[in-house]
Design an enzyme around this catalytic site. Structure first.
Site: not given
Length: 303
Positions: A141, A143-145, A147
């Site tokens: 995403s 946002a989180c890189g 996962c």
């Protein structure tokens, strides 16, 4: 099957990496126009505004007749081929010599609006590599890189600590200027106010390249992809400056690119600090207003 046009010299140079890059005639841009309501002095006014575009991008790899999706990431369109190349390099899937071509999808059964959100990286071999990173479907995403990405144990298996370079010393004065130099080079951020950035600098503070994206890890993948496609890897002797915080994903990508010094305007995570210390990297955080913290590798910071 994707079309591949304009073959390049297979030997590869700094300006010609030896693999084919196929540009599309038209693709989504980094900004999207929208009408917004703006409150001023108690009155709501309608105006047009520029928003940072966020769209999914599917990254595929192909070898012979085999093809597999390895990632779907939410990104800001632009430098998509660099994003794909940098992501695959950072995950240990493909080195520059492994890549034959990079192209947007032109399959007739794919809707027109989706073709520029699908990038296929064709490898030189006839069989897809048998790597643990391909055993699962990466989903990232903005946002989180990545996962569920492999931890430090897996990284130890394919990366070594970075060597000390006696002539690599960055002065505090140079570091103080990096946030402003990065910010002034962010053209899309200036229009939207909503993008992260990754910038590559010399130890003397010269900006060599900058990439923007809604995801800070995407911005770094684009930067690494730029270096990969230009025959510039590894990036030893350079300084990376990123907006926002420094996560494990950022440090992993910097390590695989050979970047010895990583700076950020905000805080690092605990795992980012652990990685920097174990692999001999310099990690600077809270770089703002002529102050910063050094979490690892202080020997590279001049006095």
């Amino acid at each position: 099957m994707s079309k591949h046009l304009g073959a390049r010299n297979a030997t590869g140079t700094r300006d010609d990496p030896g693999f084919e890059v196929v540009e599309a005639a038209r693709r989504p841009g980094p900004t999207t126009r929208a009408r917004v309501g703006q409150m001023r002095a108690g009155t709501l006014h309608e105006r047009r505004d520029d928003l940072a575009t966020e769209e999914p991008m599917e990254i595929r790899i192909q070898a012979g007749e085999e093809r597999r999706t390895v990632a779907i990431t939410m990104r800001t369109p632009g430098h998509d081929f660099e994003l794909a190349a940098g992501f695959l390099y950072g995950e240990g899937v493909a080195a520059p010599a492994d890549v034959a071509s990079i192209a947007y999808c032109t399959d007739e059964d794919v809707p027109q609006e989706a073709r520029y959100n699908t990038v296929t990286v064709r490898l030189r071999g006839r069989v897809l590599p048998d790597l643990p990173s391909l055993d699962r479907h990466f989903v990232t995403s903005s946002a989180c890189g990545v996962c569920g990405t492999a931890g430090l144990d897996a990284l130890r298996g394919r990366c070594s600590p970075l060597p000390d370079q006696e002539d690599l010393l960055v002065s505090p004065e140079v570091l103080y200027d990096l946030p402003d130099r990065l910010r002034s080079a962010q053209g899309v951020f200036g229009k939207t106010g909503g993008l992260h950035a990754a910038g590559l600098f010399t130890p003397g503070g010269e900006l060599l390249a900058v990439r923007e994206d809604v995801g800070r890890h995407n911005a770094l993948d684009k930067l690494v992809g730029w270096a990969m496609m230009g025959g510039r890897l590894p990036l030893g002797g350079h300084v990376l400056m990123v907006s926002g915080r420094t996560s494990y994903e950022i440090m992993q990508k910097a390590l695989t690119a050979g970047l010895p010094v990583v700076c950020a305007v905000s805080a690092p995570s605990s795992l980012a600090v652990d990685l920097a210390r174990e692999f001999g990297m310099t990690l600077v955080g809270f770089l703002r207003e002529e102050r910063f913290n050094v979490y690892a590798g202080a020997h590279r910071i001049g006095r």
